[in-house]
Motif scaffolding. Structure first.
Motif, PDB file in Angstrom:
ATOM      1  N   MET A  85      75.949 156.474  37.326  1.00 44.26           N
ATOM      2  CA  MET A  85      75.108 155.427  36.775  1.00 44.26           C
ATOM      3  C   MET A  85      73.785 155.387  37.551  1.00 44.26           C
ATOM      4  SD  MET A  85      75.838 151.326  36.519  1.00 44.26           S
ATOM      5  CE  MET A  85      77.531 151.594  36.082  1.00 44.26           C
ATOM      6  N   GLY A 118      78.229 153.383  41.958  1.00 40.23           N
ATOM      7  CA  GLY A 118      78.082 152.789  40.631  1.00 40.23           C
ATOM      8  C   GLY A 118      79.272 151.978  40.143  1.00 40.23           C
ATOM      9  N   ASP A 119      80.465 152.318  40.618  1.00 38.16           N
ATOM     10  CA  ASP A 119      81.636 151.556  40.172  1.00 38.16           C
ATOM     11  C   ASP A 119      81.762 150.233  40.927  1.00 38.16           C
ATOM     12  OD1 ASP A 119      82.072 153.042  42.473  1.00 38.16           O
ATOM     13  OD2 ASP A 119      84.215 153.296  42.092  1.00 38.16           O
ATOM     14  N   GLU A 154      68.473 155.758  43.872  1.00 39.87           N
ATOM     15  CA  GLU A 154      69.010 156.512  42.733  1.00 39.87           C
ATOM     16  C   GLU A 154      70.340 157.168  43.121  1.00 39.87           C
ATOM     17  OE1 GLU A 154      68.158 156.726  39.595  1.00 39.87           O
ATOM     18  OE2 GLU A 154      66.271 155.647  39.738  1.00 39.87           O
ATOM     19  N   GLN A 212      75.800 147.530  40.805  1.00 44.11           N
ATOM     20  CA  GLN A 212      74.733 148.037  39.950  1.00 44.11           C
ATOM     21  C   GLN A 212      73.421 147.866  40.697  1.00 44.11           C
ATOM     22  OE1 GLN A 212      74.344 146.254  36.077  1.00 44.11           O
ATOM     23  NE2 GLN A 212      73.011 147.901  35.395  1.00 44.11           N
ATOM     24  N   SER A 257      75.946 139.306  35.565  1.00 41.07           N
ATOM     25  CA  SER A 257      76.657 140.581  35.706  1.00 41.07           C
ATOM     26  C   SER A 257      78.080 140.350  36.212  1.00 41.07           C
ATOM     27  CB  SER A 257      75.914 141.483  36.683  1.00 41.07           C
ATOM     28  OG  SER A 257      76.674 142.653  36.940  1.00 41.07           O
ATOM     29  N   THR A 305      69.807 153.892  38.434  1.00 40.91           N
ATOM     30  CA  THR A 305      69.222 152.564  38.582  1.00 40.91           C
ATOM     31  C   THR A 305      68.647 152.157  37.231  1.00 40.91           C
ATOM     32  OG1 THR A 305      67.058 153.436  39.223  1.00 40.91           O
ATOM     33  CG2 THR A 305      68.602 152.934  41.010  1.00 40.91           C
ATOM     34  N   LYS A 306      68.466 150.867  37.058  1.00 45.06           N
ATOM     35  CA  LYS A 306      67.983 150.335  35.799  1.00 45.06           C
ATOM     36  C   LYS A 306      66.830 149.398  36.115  1.00 45.06           C
ATOM     37  CE  LYS A 306      69.629 147.142  32.291  1.00 45.06           C
ATOM     38  NZ  LYS A 306      70.712 146.323  31.803  1.00 45.06           N
ATOM     39  N   ALA A 329      73.061 154.603  43.496  1.00 42.33           N
ATOM     40  CA  ALA A 329      73.497 154.112  42.182  1.00 42.33           C
ATOM     41  C   ALA A 329      74.577 155.040  41.622  1.00 42.33           C
ATOM     42  CB  ALA A 329      72.307 154.024  41.229  1.00 42.33           C
ATOM     43  N   GLU A 330      74.413 156.347  41.869  1.00 39.62           N
ATOM     44  CA  GLU A 330      75.422 157.320  41.432  1.00 39.62           C
ATOM     45  C   GLU A 330      76.704 157.187  42.264  1.00 39.62           C
ATOM     46  OE1 GLU A 330      75.238 159.457  38.894  1.00 39.62           O
ATOM     47  OE2 GLU A 330      73.194 158.858  38.374  1.00 39.62           O
TER      48      GLU A 330
END
Length: 106
Positions: free
Chosen positions: A1, A49-50, A42, A53, A18, A3-4, A45-46
């Motif tokens: 996942m 990610g679980d 970034e 976020q 969230s 970053t957003k 985030a990977e």
């Protein structure tokens, strides 16, 4: 996942509502240290990610949230849990430092 990005308008739904912890990176295009930590965020985030976020908020385009949460210098990272700020880290740090800080809070 990855970053957003979020905005003031989406902040409540993206962050406060969230179902899992959210790390918000308050940054700006002109901020050198912000750009320095971006690749680390970034990667985290990977990797995490679980568990968490990672969301980025451009303070120049979205002044409301930084003002509400007292962001004075950037980069500022605030970890939100259950809609509340749980921990704050101001300033750039290496990926290992960010990861250690984050894991201690989760």
């Amino acid at each position: 996942m990855a970053t957003k990005a979020t905005t003031d308008a989406q902040f409540s739904s993206d962050v406060l509502e969230s179902g899992k912890p959210v790390l918000v990176d308050f940054w700006a295009e002109w901020c050198g240290p912000c750009k320095m930590i971006a690749p680390a965020l970034e990667e985290l985030a990977e990797e995490l990610g679980d568990q968490v976020q990672i969301i980025k908020l451009d303070i120049d385009e979205n002044p409301d949230a930084p003002t509400k949460y007292g962001v004075r210098g950037i980069p500022t990272m605030i970890l939100f849990k259950n809609g509340q700020p749980a921990a704050t880290q101001v300033g750039a740090m290496p990926k290992s430092g960010i990861k250690k800080w984050l894991e201690a809070q989760l």
